[in-house]
Scaffold this motif. Structure first.
Motif, PDB file in Angstrom:
ATOM      1  N   PHE A  63     -17.014  21.033 -44.454  1.00 16.43           N
ATOM      2  CA  PHE A  63     -16.320  20.336 -45.451  1.00 16.43           C
ATOM      3  C   PHE A  63     -15.900  21.623 -45.703  1.00 16.43           C
ATOM      4  O   PHE A  63     -14.502  21.675 -46.872  1.00 16.43           O
ATOM      5  CB  PHE A  63     -16.990  20.781 -46.798  1.00 16.43           C
ATOM      6  CG  PHE A  63     -18.351  19.429 -46.591  1.00 16.43           C
ATOM      7  CD1 PHE A  63     -18.098  17.949 -46.621  1.00 16.43           C
ATOM      8  CD2 PHE A  63     -20.309  19.270 -46.741  1.00 16.43           C
ATOM      9  CE1 PHE A  63     -19.049  16.736 -46.095  1.00 16.43           C
ATOM     10  CE2 PHE A  63     -20.553  18.848 -46.189  1.00 16.43           C
ATOM     11  CZ  PHE A  63     -20.734  17.357 -46.070  1.00 16.43           C
ATOM     12  N   THR A 109     -20.784  24.297 -53.146  1.00 16.74           N
ATOM     13  CA  THR A 109     -19.782  22.815 -52.748  1.00 16.74           C
ATOM     14  C   THR A 109     -20.886  21.614 -52.468  1.00 16.74           C
ATOM     15  O   THR A 109     -19.737  20.861 -53.738  1.00 16.74           O
ATOM     16  CB  THR A 109     -20.421  22.906 -51.059  1.00 16.74           C
ATOM     17  OG1 THR A 109     -20.607  24.316 -50.261  1.00 16.74           O
ATOM     18  CG2 THR A 109     -20.219  21.589 -49.738  1.00 16.74           C
ATOM     19  N   LEU A 113     -18.124  18.696 -55.145  1.00 20.44           N
ATOM     20  CA  LEU A 113     -17.678  17.836 -53.699  1.00 20.44           C
ATOM     21  C   LEU A 113     -18.047  16.364 -54.027  1.00 20.44           C
ATOM     22  O   LEU A 113     -19.844  16.796 -54.838  1.00 20.44           O
ATOM     23  CB  LEU A 113     -17.306  17.802 -52.445  1.00 20.44           C
ATOM     24  CG  LEU A 113     -16.954  18.817 -52.108  1.00 20.44           C
ATOM     25  CD1 LEU A 113     -17.025  19.139 -50.332  1.00 20.44           C
ATOM     26  CD2 LEU A 113     -15.603  19.257 -52.074  1.00 20.44           C
ATOM     27  N   ASP A 116     -19.209  11.197 -51.665  1.00 16.37           N
ATOM     28  CA  ASP A 116     -18.970  10.600 -50.454  1.00 16.37           C
ATOM     29  C   ASP A 116     -17.795  11.236 -49.760  1.00 16.37           C
ATOM     30  O   ASP A 116     -16.424  10.539 -48.742  1.00 16.37           O
ATOM     31  CB  ASP A 116     -18.604   9.142 -51.211  1.00 16.37           C
ATOM     32  CG  ASP A 116     -17.436   9.472 -52.236  1.00 16.37           C
ATOM     33  OD1 ASP A 116     -17.302  10.022 -52.661  1.00 16.37           O
ATOM     34  OD2 ASP A 116     -16.648   8.015 -52.321  1.00 16.37           O
ATOM     35  N   ALA A 117     -17.897  12.408 -50.265  1.00 16.61           N
ATOM     36  CA  ALA A 117     -16.763  13.639 -49.820  1.00 16.61           C
ATOM     37  C   ALA A 117     -16.956  13.398 -48.199  1.00 16.61           C
ATOM     38  O   ALA A 117     -17.819  13.891 -47.642  1.00 16.61           O
ATOM     39  CB  ALA A 117     -16.945  14.598 -50.357  1.00 16.61           C
ATOM     40  N   ARG A 118     -16.359  13.096 -47.297  1.00 12.30           N
ATOM     41  CA  ARG A 118     -16.129  13.320 -45.644  1.00 12.30           C
ATOM     42  C   ARG A 118     -16.328  14.746 -45.158  1.00 12.30           C
ATOM     43  O   ARG A 118     -14.966  15.809 -46.083  1.00 12.30           O
ATOM     44  CB  ARG A 118     -14.618  13.271 -45.489  1.00 12.30           C
ATOM     45  CG  ARG A 118     -14.470  11.117 -46.345  1.00 12.30           C
ATOM     46  CD  ARG A 118     -15.735  10.394 -45.325  1.00 12.30           C
ATOM     47  NE  ARG A 118     -15.689  10.297 -43.945  1.00 12.30           N
ATOM     48  CZ  ARG A 118     -16.361   9.320 -43.584  1.00 12.30           C
ATOM     49  NH1 ARG A 118     -17.462   8.514 -44.500  1.00 12.30           N
ATOM     50  NH2 ARG A 118     -16.715   9.028 -42.106  1.00 12.30           N
ATOM     51  N   THR A 132     -21.308  12.491 -44.468  1.00 12.83           N
ATOM     52  CA  THR A 132     -20.079  12.978 -45.691  1.00 12.83           C
ATOM     53  C   THR A 132     -21.754  13.385 -46.397  1.00 12.83           C
ATOM     54  O   THR A 132     -22.318  14.334 -46.085  1.00 12.83           O
ATOM     55  CB  THR A 132     -20.391  11.526 -46.576  1.00 12.83           C
ATOM     56  OG1 THR A 132     -21.724  10.782 -46.295  1.00 12.83           O
ATOM     57  CG2 THR A 132     -19.690  10.145 -46.315  1.00 12.83           C
TER      58      THR A 132
END
Length: 198
Positions: A63, A109, A113, A116-118, A132
């Motif tokens: 990420f 993290t 986030l 649905d954070a990519r 995700t």
């Protein structure tokens, strides 16, 4: 009844798996936390080191939030399985401390986030490496529980301790004689079933 949100639920089960894995080290000598008890060398401290190393990557570089410490056992050209055991120079405290630092980084993290954070897992094939946070939370919960299960068996081989944690072993209240009788019944059933082979 309280309603929880999916991210909190996932983080909760990941935390339980982490705690179960670390509990397997409690009360054991340096030798016992390091010694291999199966043909492939699985050992308790190595499982903690391995899970910490992969979590550092999955919740870090995936990420764009790299974990700030070098992990030489994961470098290209490192000895195979170097993350699955502790050298004599690596103390239990240093590996457990490393795991706690990775844990804190991963939690940061997770907090920062949305589900649905990519992200992109650098060591996965290009056609499947887009993920995700939700996928990684599920993946790391499964990974941590898998290795906590390995640790459960290794710990039982060392001193008979089994279960999810201190005071919560999830086991029937058998004494040693009852466990012996139970095991004998299973052995007899296995032998009886094997008589029908072939």
């Amino acid at each position: 009844m309280t309603v929880s949100d999916p991210k909190s639920d996932l983080a909760h089960y990941l935390r339980l798996a982490r705690e179960a894995l670390l509990w397997k080290l409690d009360g054991l000598s340096e030798y016992d936390v390091r010694r291999p008890l199966v043909p492939t060398g699985t050992n308790l401290l190595g499982l903690v080191k391995h899970v910490a190393g992969v979590a550092a990557g999955y919740f870090g570089a995936t990420f764009g939030r790299p974990f700030g410490e070098a992990l030489p056992w994961l470098d290209e050209g490192a000895e195979p399985n170097a993350d699955m055991w502790a050298t004599a120079e690596e103390s239990r405290d240093s590996i457990v401390g490393f795991y706690h630092r990775v844990w804190a980084h991963a939690d940061a993290t997770i907090t920062a986030l949305p589900l649905d954070a990519r992200g992109r897992v650098p060591w996965w094939p290009a056609d499947t490496n887009e993920v995700t946070l939700h996928q990684i939370l599920v993946h790391m919960t499964a990974e941590t529980n898998r290795h906590a299960g390995h640790a459960d068996i290794v710990r039982e081989l060392i001193d008979g301790a089994a279960g999810a944690g201190a005071g919560s072993d999830n086991m029937p209240g058998f004494d040693q004689a009852s466990w012996g009788s139970y095991r004998d019944r299973l052995e007899a059933a296995a032998r009886e079933a094997s008589a029908t082979d072939g």
